[in-house]
Design an enzyme around this catalytic site. Structure first.
Site, PDB file in Angstrom:
ATOM      1  CB  CYS A 203      -3.232  -1.350   8.498  1.00 64.78           C
ATOM      2  SG  CYS A 203      -1.569  -1.377   7.976  1.00 64.78           S
TER       3      CYS A 203
ATOM      4  CG  HIS B 148      -1.998  -0.934   1.263  1.00 66.89           C
ATOM      5  ND1 HIS B 148      -2.226  -1.809   2.300  1.00 66.89           N
ATOM      6  CD2 HIS B 148      -2.992  -1.158   0.365  1.00 66.89           C
ATOM      7  CE1 HIS B 148      -3.300  -2.540   2.035  1.00 66.89           C
ATOM      8  NE2 HIS B 148      -3.779  -2.171   0.868  1.00 66.89           N
TER       9      HIS B 148
HETATM   10  C1  CIR Z   1      -3.644  -7.436   3.641  1.00 70.73           C
HETATM   11  O1  CIR Z   1      -2.823  -7.998   2.881  1.00 70.73           O
HETATM   12  O2  CIR Z   1      -4.626  -6.857   3.198  1.00 70.73           O
HETATM   13  C2  CIR Z   1      -3.414  -7.515   5.111  1.00 70.73           C
HETATM   14  N1  CIR Z   1      -2.782  -8.745   5.442  1.00 70.73           N
HETATM   15  C3  CIR Z   1      -2.581  -6.333   5.570  1.00 70.73           C
HETATM   16  C4  CIR Z   1      -3.289  -5.018   5.385  1.00 70.73           C
HETATM   17  C5  CIR Z   1      -2.447  -3.874   5.763  1.00 70.73           C
HETATM   18  N2  CIR Z   1      -3.172  -2.659   5.579  1.00 70.73           N
HETATM   19  C6  CIR Z   1      -2.633  -1.512   5.274  1.00 70.73           C
HETATM   20  O3  CIR Z   1      -1.442  -1.409   4.997  1.00 70.73           O
HETATM   21  N3  CIR Z   1      -3.442  -0.459   5.210  1.00 70.73           N
END
Ligand code: CIR
Length: 261
Positions: free
Chosen positions: A256, A169
């Site tokens: 996140c 991201h």
């Molecule tokens: C994913 O791959 O979507 C989750 N395991 C981690 C999400 C992390 N979110 C973020 O960086 N906003």
């Protein structure tokens, strides 16, 4: 000036161990430790003077503690996203009622298919929103940016697109901590989009530490990233350190884990 009064977080479930990961070599998150880290995160947020709403765990969605991805909340309204990973897409329906506690119908908008967007790709700098075009935030043929920006523009805000290639991201690698200060790592160090900011360059061996959050003058930094911590403290910020190592195992970090508004 930015000021947050609310934060939404969601407890991790035992299924967090099945979360999506790009780093299986780190092992699976240990639930008991993840819960401890989550409480510490909640307490750090409370120390920043925000009201924290805690949502219950959702075992059917292993990644649902990463509430930043199914919604983007601005000072003018909320956007329910359309998460780009199939296993996470249903999280948008779970976050919406929590968001609607704070916004009426007119101030809740939606990203619609074929556009997909993860909130982790959206970085707020005042009234400007940088939107990372990633594997998760995309749209074949038509620009996802148009859909997102039309909503922003309806509220007097604006957005711009930042293509990214190396990280999950946008905010995995670049984070704004107010006062023109921006933590940048890897592919974002030399991006012309960010030339105007005072850039704090994060060394490669501390790249995960670039994901810090500013909450009302305090910067919360992940535990174990001393260069990042010192650089932020040298800028005069109060800091709090929280261990997020269980979340790192499934590509998650400080930003996140919450919606701040
Ligand atoms: C994913 O791959 O979507 C989750 N395991 C981690 C999400 C992390 N979110 C973020 O960086 N906003």
């Amino acid at each position: 000036m930015t000021k947050f009064s609310h934060v939404i977080i969601r407890r991790p479930g035992k299924s967090l161990s099945n979360g999506i990961t790009s780093a299986p070599e780190l092992g699976q998150p240990i639930y008991e430790r993840a819960i401890e880290e989550h409480y510490d995160y909640e307490h750090a947020l409370e120390q920043c003077g925000v009201d924290v709403s805690v949502l219950p765990a959702l075992e059917q969605y292993p990644d649902s503690c990463f509430v930043e991805d199914p919604a983007v909340i601005t000072r003018c309204g909320a956007i329910i996203t359309n998460p780009g990973a199939d296993s996470r897409n249903g999280e948008k329906d779970e976050i919406e009622p929590a968001v609607r506690r704070f916004f009426d119908d007119e101030h809740v908008k939606h990203i619609v298919s074929p556009g997909t967007l993860d909130g982790g790709d959206v970085m707020m700098v005042g009234d400007h929103f940088y939107v990372g075009r990633s594997a998760r935030t995309n749209e074949e043929g038509i620009q996802i940016l148009r859909q997102f920006c039309e909503i922003l523009e309806g509220w007097g805000l604006e957005g711009s697109e930042v293509p990214l290639e190396e990280v999950l991201h946008l905010k995995t690698g670049v984070n704004y901590i107010e006062d023109n200060n921006m933590l940048v790592s890897g592919e974002f160090i030399d991006k012309p989009d960010f030339a105007q900011y005072n850039k704090i360059v994060v060394p490669e061996d501390e790249a995960y530490g670039a994901n810090c959050i500013w909450v009302n003058g305090t910067v919360i930094v992940a535990e174990g990233y001393p260069t990042v911590l010192k650089a932020v403290q040298d800028l005069g910020y109060k800091t709090l350190v929280v261990d997020t190592s269980e979340y790192r195992k499934v590509d998650g970090g400080l930003s996140c884990l919450s919606l701040r508004f």
